[in-house]
Write a protein that holds these residues in place. Sequence first.
Motif, PDB file in Angstrom:
ATOM      1  N   ILE A 106      -4.908   7.756   4.065  1.00 35.85           N
ATOM      2  CA  ILE A 106      -5.674   7.010   3.104  1.00 35.85           C
ATOM      3  C   ILE A 106      -4.437   6.145   2.537  1.00 35.85           C
ATOM      4  CG2 ILE A 106      -6.914   6.808   0.742  1.00 35.85           C
ATOM      5  CD1 ILE A 106      -7.863   9.821   1.527  1.00 35.85           C
ATOM      6  N   TRP A 107      -4.922   4.757   2.380  1.00 35.70           N
ATOM      7  CA  TRP A 107      -3.510   3.789   1.906  1.00 35.70           C
ATOM      8  C   TRP A 107      -4.206   3.227   0.574  1.00 35.70           C
ATOM      9  CZ3 TRP A 107       0.890   3.336   4.540  1.00 35.70           C
ATOM     10  CH2 TRP A 107       0.790   3.820   5.888  1.00 35.70           C
ATOM     11  N   PHE A 108      -3.392   3.104  -0.642  1.00 40.25           N
ATOM     12  CA  PHE A 108      -3.802   2.678  -1.691  1.00 40.25           C
ATOM     13  C   PHE A 108      -2.806   1.661  -2.294  1.00 40.25           C
ATOM     14  CE2 PHE A 108      -3.709   3.401  -6.725  1.00 40.25           C
ATOM     15  CZ  PHE A 108      -4.798   2.571  -6.831  1.00 40.25           C
ATOM     16  N   ASN A 109      -3.700   0.310  -2.845  1.00 43.72           N
ATOM     17  CA  ASN A 109      -2.878  -0.568  -3.481  1.00 43.72           C
ATOM     18  C   ASN A 109      -3.187  -0.543  -4.975  1.00 43.72           C
ATOM     19  OD1 ASN A 109      -1.840  -3.167  -4.323  1.00 43.72           O
ATOM     20  ND2 ASN A 109      -1.943  -3.987  -2.071  1.00 43.72           N
ATOM     21  N   ALA A 110      -2.091  -0.255  -5.494  1.00 42.17           N
ATOM     22  CA  ALA A 110      -2.428  -0.316  -7.100  1.00 42.17           C
ATOM     23  C   ALA A 110      -2.629  -1.543  -7.709  1.00 42.17           C
ATOM     24  CB  ALA A 110      -1.159   0.772  -7.541  1.00 42.17           C
ATOM     25  N   PHE A 151       0.746  -1.138   0.139  1.00 45.69           N
ATOM     26  CA  PHE A 151      -0.027   0.117   0.028  1.00 45.69           C
ATOM     27  C   PHE A 151       0.937   1.350   0.205  1.00 45.69           C
ATOM     28  CE2 PHE A 151      -3.160  -3.016   1.146  1.00 45.69           C
ATOM     29  CZ  PHE A 151      -4.320  -2.539   0.887  1.00 45.69           C
ATOM     30  N   GLN A 152       0.438   2.421  -0.526  1.00 45.19           N
ATOM     31  CA  GLN A 152       1.043   3.699  -0.722  1.00 45.19           C
ATOM     32  C   GLN A 152       0.196   4.718   0.120  1.00 45.19           C
ATOM     33  OE1 GLN A 152       1.038   5.516  -4.510  1.00 45.19           O
ATOM     34  NE2 GLN A 152       1.745   7.637  -3.565  1.00 45.19           N
ATOM     35  N   LEU A 153       0.847   5.451   0.899  1.00 42.37           N
ATOM     36  CA  LEU A 153       0.259   6.385   1.683  1.00 42.37           C
ATOM     37  C   LEU A 153      -0.271   7.727   0.658  1.00 42.37           C
ATOM     38  CD1 LEU A 153      -1.148   7.499   4.322  1.00 42.37           C
ATOM     39  CD2 LEU A 153       1.196   8.369   4.894  1.00 42.37           C
ATOM     40  N   ILE A 154      -1.609   8.066   0.537  1.00 49.18           N
ATOM     41  CA  ILE A 154      -1.594   9.290   0.034  1.00 49.18           C
ATOM     42  C   ILE A 154      -1.641  10.239   0.860  1.00 49.18           C
ATOM     43  CG2 ILE A 154      -3.584  10.097  -1.596  1.00 49.18           C
ATOM     44  CD1 ILE A 154      -2.446   7.495  -2.757  1.00 49.18           C
ATOM     45  N   GLU A 155      -0.756  11.144   0.603  1.00 48.15           N
ATOM     46  CA  GLU A 155      -0.405  12.201   1.694  1.00 48.15           C
ATOM     47  C   GLU A 155      -0.017  13.404   0.881  1.00 48.15           C
ATOM     48  OE1 GLU A 155       2.849  11.105   4.060  1.00 48.15           O
ATOM     49  OE2 GLU A 155       4.042  10.492   2.499  1.00 48.15           O
ATOM     50  N   THR A 178      -4.246  -4.123  -6.746  1.00 49.94           N
ATOM     51  CA  THR A 178      -5.438  -4.742  -6.053  1.00 49.94           C
ATOM     52  C   THR A 178      -6.489  -3.786  -6.307  1.00 49.94           C
ATOM     53  OG1 THR A 178      -5.153  -4.418  -3.846  1.00 49.94           O
ATOM     54  CG2 THR A 178      -4.379  -6.531  -4.905  1.00 49.94           C
ATOM     55  N   ASN A 179      -6.233  -2.445  -6.305  1.00 48.24           N
ATOM     56  CA  ASN A 179      -7.023  -1.419  -6.128  1.00 48.24           C
ATOM     57  C   ASN A 179      -8.014  -1.159  -5.200  1.00 48.24           C
ATOM     58  OD1 ASN A 179      -6.781   0.040  -9.118  1.00 48.24           O
ATOM     59  ND2 ASN A 179      -7.375  -1.974  -9.741  1.00 48.24           N
ATOM     60  N   GLU A 180      -7.232  -1.807  -3.854  1.00 51.35           N
ATOM     61  CA  GLU A 180      -8.113  -1.870  -2.726  1.00 51.35           C
ATOM     62  C   GLU A 180      -7.395  -0.446  -1.903  1.00 51.35           C
ATOM     63  OE1 GLU A 180      -9.960  -3.710  -0.984  1.00 51.35           O
ATOM     64  OE2 GLU A 180     -10.188  -5.436  -2.779  1.00 51.35           O
ATOM     65  N   VAL A 181      -8.309   0.191  -1.121  1.00 51.56           N
ATOM     66  CA  VAL A 181      -8.218   1.537  -0.388  1.00 51.56           C
ATOM     67  C   VAL A 181      -8.526   1.088   1.130  1.00 51.56           C
ATOM     68  CG1 VAL A 181      -8.744   3.804  -0.275  1.00 51.56           C
ATOM     69  CG2 VAL A 181      -8.743   2.844  -2.457  1.00 51.56           C
ATOM     70  N   PHE A 182      -7.616   1.570   2.074  1.00 52.74           N
ATOM     71  CA  PHE A 182      -7.960   1.220   3.617  1.00 52.74           C
ATOM     72  C   PHE A 182      -7.682   2.774   3.954  1.00 52.74           C
ATOM     73  CE2 PHE A 182      -6.329   0.696   7.725  1.00 52.74           C
ATOM     74  CZ  PHE A 182      -7.279  -0.268   8.215  1.00 52.74           C
ATOM     75  N   VAL A 183      -8.743   3.106   4.667  1.00 56.36           N
ATOM     76  CA  VAL A 183      -8.794   4.602   5.207  1.00 56.36           C
ATOM     77  C   VAL A 183      -8.772   4.450   6.722  1.00 56.36           C
ATOM     78  CG1 VAL A 183     -10.313   6.510   5.509  1.00 56.36           C
ATOM     79  CG2 VAL A 183     -10.208   5.107   3.416  1.00 56.36           C
TER      80      VAL A 183
END
Length: 200
Positions: free
Chosen positions: A108-112, A38-42, A114-119
């Motif tokens: 907000i974390w994004f997995n490119a 996951f990548q942190l959207i910051e 799987t297109n999963e997002v974890f908030v």
Amino acid sequence: MRLLIIGLILLVAYLMLRKKFNFFEASDTNSKNLKSGFQLIEAPAALIQSTLKKTISNVIMGLVLILITVLLFVKIKIVLLLLPIAFFLIGYLFLFNNHFSKIKSQQIWFNAKTNEVFVEQLKAENYAFNIFQDVQAVQKIESVQTTRGLLYGYYRIKLKDQLLEIPYLLAENKPANKLFFDTLSQNFKIETQKRIFPII
């Protein structure tokens, strides 16, 4: 004398704002603790600081307009037309605080892959969703215009049981967050709404 007092008030206000928004060291530390895949959207410190400076510049312009109105009102009644513009510019400070608070209240974390997002949320339960399976609609709510290089706004992502709101500040962090926002714009018809103050 009036100008000196106003100058001192502006200086004190600026120093208080710098102290309030001095979160940058902690932010940089958190960004290194990435979840696996996951990548942190910051928004990085430099971007926040740049936006704050532009905001303060607009606020100072608003205060100058109010000062001009007060000084010239007795002689020239038409200067009252400057007041709405002045209050609009000063309102950017409250808008910055609103969007900044939103950024600090969630991660907000994004997995490119799987297109999963974890908030992760400070004041509510965390949740996760898949962009292609769970997103029902995407909207953009933004200011009626760009003012001296500033355009405030946010994305509103509608899910079945949640509403995720993401300030434009995160979208401006390019190229780091570009893939996440490109995924939204390329796969959804995004409706744009205009507001004087896009408060989240």
